[in-house]
Write an enzyme that holds these catalytic residues in place. Structure first.
Site, PDB file in Angstrom:
ATOM      1  N   HIS A  15      -6.082  -7.399  -0.419  1.00  0.00           N
ATOM      2  CA  HIS A  15      -6.285  -5.994  -0.782  1.00  0.00           C
ATOM      3  C   HIS A  15      -5.546  -5.637  -2.073  1.00  0.00           C
ATOM      4  O   HIS A  15      -4.513  -6.225  -2.381  1.00  0.00           O
ATOM      5  CB  HIS A  15      -5.771  -5.083   0.343  1.00  0.00           C
ATOM      6  CG  HIS A  15      -6.407  -5.350   1.673  1.00  0.00           C
ATOM      7  ND1 HIS A  15      -5.826  -6.182   2.607  1.00  0.00           N
ATOM      8  CD2 HIS A  15      -7.564  -4.908   2.201  1.00  0.00           C
ATOM      9  CE1 HIS A  15      -6.618  -6.227   3.684  1.00  0.00           C
ATOM     10  NE2 HIS A  15      -7.677  -5.474   3.455  1.00  0.00           N
ATOM     11  N   ASP A  40      -4.265 -12.824   3.640  1.00  0.00           N
ATOM     12  CA  ASP A  40      -5.540 -12.362   4.202  1.00  0.00           C
ATOM     13  C   ASP A  40      -6.745 -12.706   3.320  1.00  0.00           C
ATOM     14  O   ASP A  40      -7.880 -12.410   3.698  1.00  0.00           O
ATOM     15  CB  ASP A  40      -5.504 -10.860   4.548  1.00  0.00           C
ATOM     16  CG  ASP A  40      -4.743 -10.030   3.544  1.00  0.00           C
ATOM     17  OD1 ASP A  40      -4.325 -10.555   2.487  1.00  0.00           O
ATOM     18  OD2 ASP A  40      -4.556  -8.818   3.813  1.00  0.00           O
ATOM     19  N   HIS A  63       0.820  -1.225   0.000  1.00  0.00           N
ATOM     20  CA  HIS A  63       0.000   0.000   0.000  1.00  0.00           C
ATOM     21  C   HIS A  63       0.851   1.272   0.000  1.00  0.00           C
ATOM     22  O   HIS A  63       0.327   2.364  -0.234  1.00  0.00           O
ATOM     23  CB  HIS A  63      -0.924   0.045   1.221  1.00  0.00           C
ATOM     24  CG  HIS A  63      -1.979  -1.022   1.220  1.00  0.00           C
ATOM     25  ND1 HIS A  63      -2.847  -1.199   0.164  1.00  0.00           N
ATOM     26  CD2 HIS A  63      -2.299  -1.968   2.139  1.00  0.00           C
ATOM     27  CE1 HIS A  63      -3.664  -2.218   0.443  1.00  0.00           C
ATOM     28  NE2 HIS A  63      -3.343  -2.705   1.624  1.00  0.00           N
ATOM     29  N   ASP A 100      -2.522 -10.785  -2.292  1.00  0.00           N
ATOM     30  CA  ASP A 100      -3.058 -10.274  -1.026  1.00  0.00           C
ATOM     31  C   ASP A 100      -4.551  -9.963  -1.198  1.00  0.00           C
ATOM     32  O   ASP A 100      -5.004  -9.648  -2.300  1.00  0.00           O
ATOM     33  CB  ASP A 100      -2.287  -9.006  -0.641  1.00  0.00           C
ATOM     34  CG  ASP A 100      -2.643  -8.479   0.732  1.00  0.00           C
ATOM     35  OD1 ASP A 100      -1.920  -8.807   1.693  1.00  0.00           O
ATOM     36  OD2 ASP A 100      -3.646  -7.740   0.848  1.00  0.00           O
TER      37      ASP A 100
END
Ligand SMILES: [Zn+2]
Length: 341
Positions: free
Chosen positions: A163, A248, A124, A161
């Protein structure tokens, strides 16, 4: 059997995010016994701190200085998700540098492939902004390092991931030298990663977003990796395969709505290792991103490590038929003019 390198360091526990934060030291703590039990099967690669010049491969110098200044600011936070302690700057440099040490070991032929178990995570982090638990964009620094310091011209980053890796996408979206492929829950944090985000300018077609609805699991991930990621990557012919390996999207994860199992992650790794073998001399390096259930992190890490080593356990067919057909058609439509899909 492939010789597989591992980076892990007890100092990664020293990045203190405070009570109740999901990106906590135990995420690495839970992996230390797993790795220690496997000594002899893997080659331990010592972590090192990334230099300022290395961080500046993708980050603004002024931003690196901002992170450096957190050494003197106990209890600082870049945003509500992204706290730091006095040690965070040093440990974040150790996370990035640990990955670079692994890449050097692969490029030198010391190991065939490997996994860097580091924190804080990175995908991120933007050129000049910390966010989403991330300070420095480890995988992005790694990709740029392979190009500038090792002379490679085509790097594939696959980010599975939960996200979307907004930072990684933004750093390379105008750049055909890095093909960025992300599978992620959508819509969800951080908000980016729609299917029609395909890259810009010279980089058009070199950003591929598999924007999955909540609820997808092994069958859908494997289907999309087989029918979209594999053909695009085969055509791109990367010289190194990097995996932003968050866990995740695992069914046990408390932040995610996906249903992937450790067997699913193993199958995804198998798809990517085939690409690495076909084009990159087997060169492949994974780095830990998110993943907040300790059991899921342990089991998934062990599964991917087994795959990197070439255990070749039979995977069997997914338990359920894939529901990803419609999604795959939409991605084909967005990318059909760039790739033979
Ligand atoms: Zn994540």
């Amino acid at each position: 059997m492939a010789d597989t390198g591992i980076v892990i360091d007890p100092r990664y526990l020293q990045h203190d995010t405070g009570p109740g934060h999901p990106e906590r030291p135990e995420r690495i703590g839970t992996l230390l016994p797993v790795v220690n039990a496997a000594v002899g099967r893997y080659t331990a690669i010592p972590a090192r701190e990334a230099s300022g010049d290395e961080l500046a491969l993708v980050h603004d110098g002024a931003y690196v200085e901002d992170v450096a200044a957190t050494r003197y600011k106990p209890g600082f936070a870049f945003d509500a998700d992204t706290p730091t302690c006095e040690r965070s700057y040093e440990i974040a440099r150790l996370a990035t540098g640990g990955f670079l040490a692994l890449l050097d070991a692969v490029m030198a032929g010391q190991v065939h492939n490997g996994f860097a178990f580091v924190r804080p995570p990175g995908h991120h982090a933007e050129r000049q902004r910390a966010m989403g638990f991330c300070l420095f964009n480890n995988v992005a620094v790694g990709a740029e390092y392979l190009r500038r310091r090792h002379g490679l011209e085509r790097i594939l980053i696959v980010d599975w991931d939960l996200h979307h890796g907004n930072g990684t996408q933004h750093m390379f979206e105008s750049d055909p030298g890095v093909l960025y492929v992300s599978s992620h829950q959508y819509p969800y944090y951080p908000g980016t990663g729609a299917i029609d985000e395909v890259g810009r300018g010279n980089g058009e077609g070199y950003t591929v977003n598999l924007a999955f609805p909540a609820g997808f699991g092994d069958a859908e991930y494997i289907d999309a990796f087989t029918r979209i990621v594999a053909p695009i990557a085969q055509e791109y012919a990367p010289q190194f395969v990097l995996i932003s390996a968050g866990f995740d999207a695992h069914a046990r994860d408390p932040l995610g709505g996906m249903q992937v199992t450790e067997t699913g992650f193993r199958a995804l790794a198998r798809v990517l290792l085939t690409i690495a073998r076909d084009h990159a001399g087997g060169r492949c390096a994974a780095i830990l991103e998110g993943g907040y259930d300790l059991t899921a992190i342990r089991n998934s890490s062990a599964a991917v490590l087994g795959e990197l080593q070439g255990d070749a356990d039979p995977l069997g067919p997914p338990a359920a038929p894939s529901r990803a057909g419609g999604l795959i058609e939409r991605v084909r439509k967005a990318h059909g003019r760039y790739w033979k899909l």
